[in-house]
Design a protein around this motif. Structure first.
Motif, PDB file in Angstrom:
ATOM      1  N   THR A  69     -34.380 -30.738  32.894  1.00 56.04           N
ATOM      2  CA  THR A  69     -34.436 -29.286  33.138  1.00 56.04           C
ATOM      3  C   THR A  69     -35.125 -28.933  34.442  1.00 56.04           C
ATOM      4  O   THR A  69     -35.254 -27.767  34.774  1.00 56.04           O
ATOM      5  N   ILE A  72     -33.184 -26.586  36.721  1.00 53.38           N
ATOM      6  CA  ILE A  72     -32.422 -25.593  35.941  1.00 53.38           C
ATOM      7  C   ILE A  72     -31.904 -24.442  36.811  1.00 53.38           C
ATOM      8  O   ILE A  72     -30.820 -23.929  36.574  1.00 53.38           O
ATOM      9  N   ASP A  73     -32.656 -24.094  37.851  1.00 51.36           N
ATOM     10  CA  ASP A  73     -32.176 -22.965  38.656  1.00 51.36           C
ATOM     11  C   ASP A  73     -31.054 -23.353  39.619  1.00 51.36           C
ATOM     12  O   ASP A  73     -30.532 -22.520  40.343  1.00 51.36           O
ATOM     13  N   VAL A  75     -28.385 -25.002  38.342  1.00 56.31           N
ATOM     14  CA  VAL A  75     -27.178 -25.068  37.513  1.00 56.31           C
ATOM     15  C   VAL A  75     -26.270 -23.899  37.882  1.00 56.31           C
ATOM     16  O   VAL A  75     -26.746 -22.780  38.050  1.00 56.31           O
ATOM     17  N   HIS A  80     -24.952 -29.715  39.279  1.00 57.85           N
ATOM     18  CA  HIS A  80     -26.123 -29.744  38.389  1.00 57.85           C
ATOM     19  C   HIS A  80     -25.810 -29.332  36.951  1.00 57.85           C
ATOM     20  O   HIS A  80     -25.162 -28.325  36.721  1.00 57.85           O
ATOM     21  N   THR A  82     -27.887 -29.387  32.887  1.00 59.57           N
ATOM     22  CA  THR A  82     -29.143 -29.722  32.197  1.00 59.57           C
ATOM     23  C   THR A  82     -28.914 -30.839  31.168  1.00 59.57           C
ATOM     24  O   THR A  82     -29.837 -31.508  30.770  1.00 59.57           O
ATOM     25  N   ASP A 285     -23.029 -24.637  30.507  1.00 59.68           N
ATOM     26  CA  ASP A 285     -24.003 -25.731  30.571  1.00 59.68           C
ATOM     27  C   ASP A 285     -25.070 -25.555  29.499  1.00 59.68           C
ATOM     28  O   ASP A 285     -25.396 -26.493  28.775  1.00 59.68           O
ATOM     29  N   HIS A 286     -25.640 -24.361  29.418  1.00 65.21           N
ATOM     30  CA  HIS A 286     -26.771 -24.151  28.511  1.00 65.21           C
ATOM     31  C   HIS A 286     -26.359 -24.290  27.044  1.00 65.21           C
ATOM     32  O   HIS A 286     -27.104 -24.835  26.242  1.00 65.21           O
ATOM     33  N   THR A 289     -26.053 -27.990  26.234  1.00 61.52           N
ATOM     34  CA  THR A 289     -27.363 -28.625  26.057  1.00 61.52           C
ATOM     35  C   THR A 289     -27.977 -28.210  24.727  1.00 61.52           C
ATOM     36  O   THR A 289     -28.510 -29.051  23.982  1.00 61.52           O
ATOM     37  N   ILE A 312     -33.564 -22.176  27.173  1.00 65.81           N
ATOM     38  CA  ILE A 312     -32.160 -22.396  27.528  1.00 65.81           C
ATOM     39  C   ILE A 312     -31.263 -21.410  26.777  1.00 65.81           C
ATOM     40  O   ILE A 312     -30.374 -20.792  27.342  1.00 65.81           O
ATOM     41  N   ARG A 315     -31.757 -17.789  27.975  1.00 67.10           N
ATOM     42  CA  ARG A 315     -31.091 -17.600  29.268  1.00 67.10           C
ATOM     43  C   ARG A 315     -29.580 -17.447  29.043  1.00 67.10           C
ATOM     44  O   ARG A 315     -28.921 -16.629  29.669  1.00 67.10           O
TER      45      ARG A 315
END
Ligand code: SER
Length: 610
Positions: A69, A72-73, A75, A80, A82, A285-286, A289, A312, A315
């Motif tokens: 992570t 993370i910013d 992604v 990228h 996570t 992505d989130h 994960t 995650i 967000r």
């Protein structure tokens, strides 16, 4: 070739060569409290690489789930994620360089059993040697023997060809380690052909060649970052990122365009009103994960792994709203992830209903405070705009309130603030966090930042480096350069500034030289409280307005505020002397790692002290 095929070809290839196929370990390490998640394929195997006897034998292969992570910013860009999968094969005191390299080459290039990649597009790197280990001419010779032309084998130093790599001169690794050999694939349309090492380095920087595999020859042991000797056995540890392999084989521009994301992004597209590709990727992505984490027993909470999952998911909720999705959509997105990965990771199918329900519960929980929190956000920004129209820094107390009372994860606050033209003082936030250390969240926050005990010390260095960089950019590019944003972690600084053109290599070098010169000059960093008008008179930079009313604090680098090299309105904290930026042994140099556009007229620099 689809992801399932790549994964299964890999495992079959190594099974045929005497490897036991072991199941992926859970994402949360079972006996290792020092890390929150497995971040590499070898992590669950450390005890065996150190000499322990593995029940499945001395040759192993698997596809390991990993979560990282730290970026993370990032992604939403093309590479990228996570969550990712790492294919790996291991020798525990069994075969060494000869077989490892030969099989890597065969798997990558063989059409029937392997991936059938074009051998004329392959480049490899081997270790150049240093005080810890000699130049790896053995690996060089083996690569030559298997068919890689010698002018496509490059010797490189420990920062790229030692694993784990030492980042920013900091190393606290305890465990097996060694030189490595990496394989890169040319993804340009025309093909790059023969390249000198300089040309190759350029191609690497431009991502015209993509790393597809890493073979580590683990025969050393480190304690607290220092080599303490050789291991009792010579091991091989290899790792190939599945997402990257898919990108290369499917000739896509991003990992999100590979089949790994087809089902998930399909659902995201179906539910979205907006067309924002970056935001869609973040949600995809989130949610992926989150599904894997819950599948491995993690539940949203306020500590450790649970808190990472909470961040995650929250967000994802917020970005689902940005895309205009209906409330409750995450439940269905989780279903799409399970549909895709359930056939490979059986625990996901087994727990499908439970996983979807937990995702939904967290969405509902966050919705209870999300709306109120956004109202609070509006209040704070409106009041602030009325009272102090030029103050761009969001009131740190409000930031902390959003975090504690409304359950907004920190980076979410930063993101929303940015959308509304505000900045968030991350150092003030960290100070507030420390003051509230009794909160269980504080522990998670620290680990989330990479588990470094000296996070704060590095942050101070990077904060002071940011001031030097700001002034140096103005010297080299002109006084139109203004700070547009800043973000500091223990690993790097990130600085956004007003400027339209891409910086040339020469400009970057000039800026680096100035900053390094100021570092080695050992200038004091001092602070003085001045009347605002006085501060303006001495030329202190202030682009976020003044958050201290008529009296302001000015940090200046040099002997007096009149003659100082850099002076800025700032709340601190900073180092006491620029020499501290050169690290404990005075060897670190300031380096611009990346310079890129972030929006119209705004450039972004990432820089490190290494
Ligand atoms: N441990 C090495 C890596 O993560 C190879 O698996 O790259």
């Amino acid at each position: 070739m689809r992801s399932d095929e790549i994964r299964s070809r890999f495992l079959k290839f190594f099974e045929k060569r005497g490897h036991a196929i072991i199941p992926a370990a859970p994402l949360v390490p079972e006996n290792d409290p020092s890390v929150l998640f497995n971040t590499a394929g070898m992590q669950p195997l450390v005890p065996y690489l150190m000499g322990g006897k593995h029940p499945a034998g001395t040759r192993l292969a698997d596809s390991q789930k990993c979560v990282r992570t730290i970026d993370i910013d990032e992604v939403g860009d093309s590479t990228h994620c996570t969550f990712f999968e790492m294919l790996g094969n291991w020798s525990l005191g069994d075969y060494f360089k000869e077989d490892a390299i030969r099989w890597s080459y065969e798997f990558l290039t063989n059409k029937t059993e392997g991936l059938g990649l074009d051998p004329t597009r392959l480049y490899v790197t081997v270790f150049a040697g240093d005080e810890n280990a000699e130049k790896d001419t053995e690996a060089f010779d083996i690569w030559k023997k298997v068919g890689v032309p010698e002018n496509r084998i490059y010797f490189k130093g420990a920062d790229s060809n030692w694993w784990p790599a030492v980042k920013n001169g900091k190393d606290s690794w305890t465990g097996p380690t060694g030189p490595c050999s990496e394989m890169f694939y040319d993804v340009t349309e025309k093909g790059l052909g023969d390249m000198t090492v300089e040309e190759y380095n350029q191609a690497d920087a431009k991502q015209q060649v993509v790393e597809v595999w890493n073979d580590v020859f683990m025969e050393f042991e480190k304690k607290e970052g220092k080599i303490v000797g050789k291991l009792a056995q010579k091991n091989v540890d290899t790792g190939a990122g599945l997402e990257r392999l898919c990108m290369v084989l499917q000739k896509t521009d991003s990992v999100f365009d590979t089949d790994l994301f087809d089902t998930i992004l399909g659902k995201v597209n179906e539910f979205s009103i907006s067309d924002d590709v970056r935001v869609k990727r973040i949600v995809a992505d989130h949610i992926r994960t989150a599904v894997f984490l819950i599948g491995d027993g993690v539940l949203p909470s306020n500590t450790d792994q649970g808190y990472v999952l909470r961040r995650i998911l929250r967000r994802a909720v917020r970005f689902a709203d940005v895309l205009g999705m209906k409330h409750g959509s995450l439940f269905w997105l989780a279903g799409a992830v399970i549909e895709k990965f359930g056939p490979v990771y059986g625990n996901l199918s087994e727990k499908a209903e439970y996983i979807k329900k937990e995702v939904d519960t967290e969405e509902q929980k966050f919705r209870k405070t999300l709306e109120q929190g956004l109202k609070e956000f509006n209040n704070v920004t409106t009041v602030q705009l009325n009272k102090q129209p030029f103050l761009k820094m969001l009131d740190p107390q409000a930031v902390f309130r959003l975090y504690t009372s409304y359950g907004f994860p920190f980076e979410l606050i930063v993101e929303i603030a940015k959308e509304r033209g505000f900045d968030v003082d991350d150092l003030a936030f960290r100070r507030d966090m420390e003051a509230h250390q009794s909160l269980s969240r504080a522990g998670a926050e620290k680990k989330f930042k990479g588990g470094l005990a000296d996070t704060d010390e590095m942050s101070l260095k990077y904060h002071t480096a940011t001031h030097l960089l700001h002034q140096a950019l103005r010297d080299v590019l002109g006084t139109h350069v203004q700070q547009k944003g800043s973000n500091i972690t223990a690993e790097r600084l990130r600085f956004d500034f007003a400027h339209t053109a891409k910086m040339t290599d020469d400009e970057k070098k000039k800026v680096e030289d100035i900053v390094n010169e100021k570092i080695s000059a050992g200038l004091p960093m001092q602070v003085v409280e001045l009347d605002k008008s006085e501060a303006e008179k001495v030329g202190a930079l202030h682009f976020f307005g003044d958050k201290y009313g008529e009296k302001v604090t000015v940090y200046f680098i040099g002997d007096s505020v009149q003659t100082a090299y850099s002076k800025e309105f700032c709340g601190g904290p900073h180092v006491k002397n620029t020499l501290e930026l050169a690290g404990p042994e005075g060897k670190w140099k300031f380096k611009i790692a990346k310079e890129e556009a972030v929006s119209a007229g705004v450039r972004r620099i990432k820089a490190v002290l290494v």
